[in-house]
Design a protein around this motif. Structure first.
Motif, mmCIF file in Angstrom:
data_model
loop_
_atom_site.group_PDB
_atom_site.id
_atom_site.type_symbol
_atom_site.label_atom_id
_atom_site.label_comp_id
_atom_site.label_asym_id
_atom_site.label_seq_id
_atom_site.Cartn_x
_atom_site.Cartn_y
_atom_site.Cartn_z
ATOM 1 N N GLY A 41 -15.929 2.985 5.136
ATOM 2 C CA GLY A 41 -15.195 4.249 5.067
ATOM 3 C C GLY A 41 -15.990 5.403 5.633
ATOM 4 O O GLY A 41 -15.463 6.242 6.370
ATOM 5 N N GLY A 42 -17.265 5.460 5.316
ATOM 6 C CA GLY A 42 -18.120 6.526 5.838
ATOM 7 C C GLY A 42 -18.268 6.450 7.339
ATOM 8 O O GLY A 42 -18.212 7.469 8.042
ATOM 9 N N TYR A 43 -18.459 5.247 7.855
ATOM 10 C CA TYR A 43 -18.605 5.052 9.296
ATOM 11 C C TYR A 43 -17.327 5.460 10.026
ATOM 12 O O TYR A 43 -17.376 6.164 11.036
ATOM 13 N N ILE A 44 -16.186 5.019 9.486
ATOM 14 C CA ILE A 44 -14.902 5.353 10.113
ATOM 15 C C ILE A 44 -14.671 6.861 10.098
ATOM 16 O O ILE A 44 -14.253 7.447 11.104
ATOM 17 N N THR A 45 -14.969 7.503 8.983
ATOM 18 C CA THR A 45 -14.808 8.954 8.890
ATOM 19 C C THR A 45 -15.694 9.660 9.904
ATOM 20 O O THR A 45 -15.256 10.589 10.599
ATOM 21 N N LYS A 46 -16.931 9.213 10.013
ATOM 22 C CA LYS A 46 -17.873 9.805 10.973
ATOM 23 C C LYS A 46 -17.329 9.682 12.398
ATOM 24 O O LYS A 46 -17.367 10.642 13.170
ATOM 25 N N LYS A 47 -16.818 8.495 12.749
ATOM 26 C CA LYS A 47 -16.283 8.280 14.094
ATOM 27 C C LYS A 47 -15.043 9.136 14.347
ATOM 28 O O LYS A 47 -14.881 9.698 15.431
ATOM 29 N N ARG A 52 0.830 -1.204 0.000
ATOM 30 C CA ARG A 52 0.000 0.000 0.000
ATOM 31 C C ARG A 52 0.865 1.254 0.000
ATOM 32 O O ARG A 52 1.986 1.250 0.507
ATOM 33 N N SER A 53 0.333 2.326 -0.549
ATOM 34 C CA SER A 53 1.110 3.550 -0.662
ATOM 35 C C SER A 53 0.788 4.549 0.443
ATOM 36 O O SER A 53 1.511 5.516 0.619
ATOM 37 N N ASN A 54 -0.282 4.339 1.194
ATOM 38 C CA ASN A 54 -0.630 5.265 2.271
ATOM 39 C C ASN A 54 0.316 5.089 3.444
ATOM 40 O O ASN A 54 0.594 3.979 3.867
ATOM 41 N N GLN A 55 0.810 6.200 3.952
ATOM 42 C CA GLN A 55 1.687 6.178 5.109
ATOM 43 C C GLN A 55 0.971 6.865 6.266
ATOM 44 O O GLN A 55 0.458 7.968 6.103
ATOM 45 N N LEU A 56 0.943 6.220 7.417
ATOM 46 C CA LEU A 56 0.337 6.828 8.585
ATOM 47 C C LEU A 56 1.239 7.933 9.109
ATOM 48 O O LEU A 56 2.455 7.770 9.178
ATOM 49 N N VAL A 57 0.641 9.053 9.483
ATOM 50 C CA VAL A 57 1.408 10.152 10.050
ATOM 51 C C VAL A 57 1.950 9.733 11.412
ATOM 52 O O VAL A 57 3.076 10.048 11.769
ATOM 53 N N LEU A 96 -12.592 -2.864 12.766
ATOM 54 C CA LEU A 96 -13.330 -4.014 13.279
ATOM 55 C C LEU A 96 -14.658 -3.590 13.909
ATOM 56 O O LEU A 96 -15.687 -4.222 13.693
ATOM 57 N N GLU A 97 -14.629 -2.512 14.680
ATOM 58 C CA GLU A 97 -15.859 -2.007 15.296
ATOM 59 C C GLU A 97 -16.867 -1.587 14.232
ATOM 60 O O GLU A 97 -18.065 -1.875 14.350
ATOM 61 N N ALA A 98 -16.381 -0.910 13.210
ATOM 62 C CA ALA A 98 -17.260 -0.466 12.127
ATOM 63 C C ALA A 98 -17.885 -1.661 11.423
ATOM 64 O O ALA A 98 -19.083 -1.680 11.149
ATOM 65 N N ALA A 99 -17.072 -2.662 11.142
ATOM 66 C CA ALA A 99 -17.573 -3.849 10.449
ATOM 67 C C ALA A 99 -18.631 -4.563 11.286
ATOM 68 O O ALA A 99 -19.670 -4.985 10.763
ATOM 69 N N GLN A 100 -18.392 -4.683 12.573
ATOM 70 C CA GLN A 100 -19.370 -5.326 13.453
ATOM 71 C C GLN A 100 -20.663 -4.526 13.494
ATOM 72 O O GLN A 100 -21.747 -5.088 13.424
ATOM 73 N N GLU A 101 -20.545 -3.230 13.622
ATOM 74 C CA GLU A 101 -21.723 -2.353 13.694
ATOM 75 C C GLU A 101 -22.551 -2.444 12.417
ATOM 76 O O GLU A 101 -23.778 -2.436 12.463
ATOM 77 N N LEU A 102 -21.878 -2.528 11.274
ATOM 78 C CA LEU A 102 -22.569 -2.523 9.987
ATOM 79 C C LEU A 102 -22.873 -3.918 9.453
ATOM 80 O O LEU A 102 -23.535 -4.064 8.434
ATOM 81 N N GLY A 103 -22.360 -4.940 10.121
ATOM 82 C CA GLY A 103 -22.597 -6.318 9.668
ATOM 83 C C GLY A 103 -21.811 -6.691 8.427
ATOM 84 O O GLY A 103 -22.228 -7.539 7.647
ATOM 85 N N VAL A 104 -20.642 -6.077 8.253
ATOM 86 C CA VAL A 104 -19.783 -6.353 7.100
ATOM 87 C C VAL A 104 -18.734 -7.376 7.514
ATOM 88 O O VAL A 104 -18.102 -7.249 8.571
ATOM 89 N N ASN A 164 -1.696 2.681 14.217
ATOM 90 C CA ASN A 164 -2.150 1.571 13.383
ATOM 91 C C ASN A 164 -3.108 0.637 14.122
ATOM 92 O O ASN A 164 -4.145 0.252 13.599
ATOM 93 N N GLN A 165 -2.781 0.290 15.346
ATOM 94 C CA GLN A 165 -3.638 -0.620 16.113
ATOM 95 C C GLN A 165 -5.004 0.009 16.364
ATOM 96 O O GLN A 165 -6.030 -0.659 16.246
ATOM 97 N N ALA A 166 -5.049 1.284 16.686
ATOM 98 C CA ALA A 166 -6.326 1.958 16.922
ATOM 99 C C ALA A 166 -7.158 2.002 15.645
ATOM 100 O O ALA A 166 -8.378 1.813 15.687
ATOM 101 N N ILE A 167 -6.520 2.205 14.513
ATOM 102 C CA ILE A 167 -7.237 2.237 13.238
ATOM 103 C C ILE A 167 -7.790 0.858 12.907
ATOM 104 O O ILE A 167 -8.934 0.726 12.469
ATOM 105 N N GLN A 168 -6.998 -0.176 13.146
ATOM 106 C CA GLN A 168 -7.479 -1.538 12.907
ATOM 107 C C GLN A 168 -8.671 -1.860 13.807
ATOM 108 O O GLN A 168 -9.644 -2.483 13.373
ATOM 109 N N GLN A 169 -8.612 -1.415 15.058
ATOM 110 C CA GLN A 169 -9.724 -1.634 15.989
ATOM 111 C C GLN A 169 -10.969 -0.897 15.512
ATOM 112 O O GLN A 169 -12.077 -1.429 15.581
#
Length: 71
Positions: A51-57, A5-10, A23-31, A15-20
């Motif tokens: 992506g929308g859910y994560i951005t909102k959070k 991937r070309s995206n670099q985290l600032v 997972l929370e977004a996927a569970q909430e949305l049933g993905v 990274n761990q918080a983003i991964q969490q």
């Protein structure tokens, strides 16, 4: 695939918080999250929902931090 991937985290330590958050977004949305981490087989609709859910959070978290509130 994750190494190409070309995206670099600032803040790489976030990274761990983003991964969490994913997972929370996927569970909430049933993905279903791919076990191998490759999102290429996830439907466009599901990927957009995640992506929308994560951005909102993230906006909510930033607003709370700016207002002096806690998460």
């Amino acid at each position: 695939m994750a190494g190409s991937r070309s995206n670099q985290l600032v803040v790489p330590q976030a990274n761990q918080a983003i991964q969490q958050l994913k997972l929370e977004a996927a569970q909430e949305l049933g993905v279903q999250i791919p076990q191998d981490g490759y999102y290429g087989n996830v439907s466009t609709r599901d990927a957009g929902s995640l992506g929308g859910y994560i951005t909102k959070k993230l906006v909510q978290i930033a607003e709370q931090q700016l207002s002096g509130g806690s998460r």
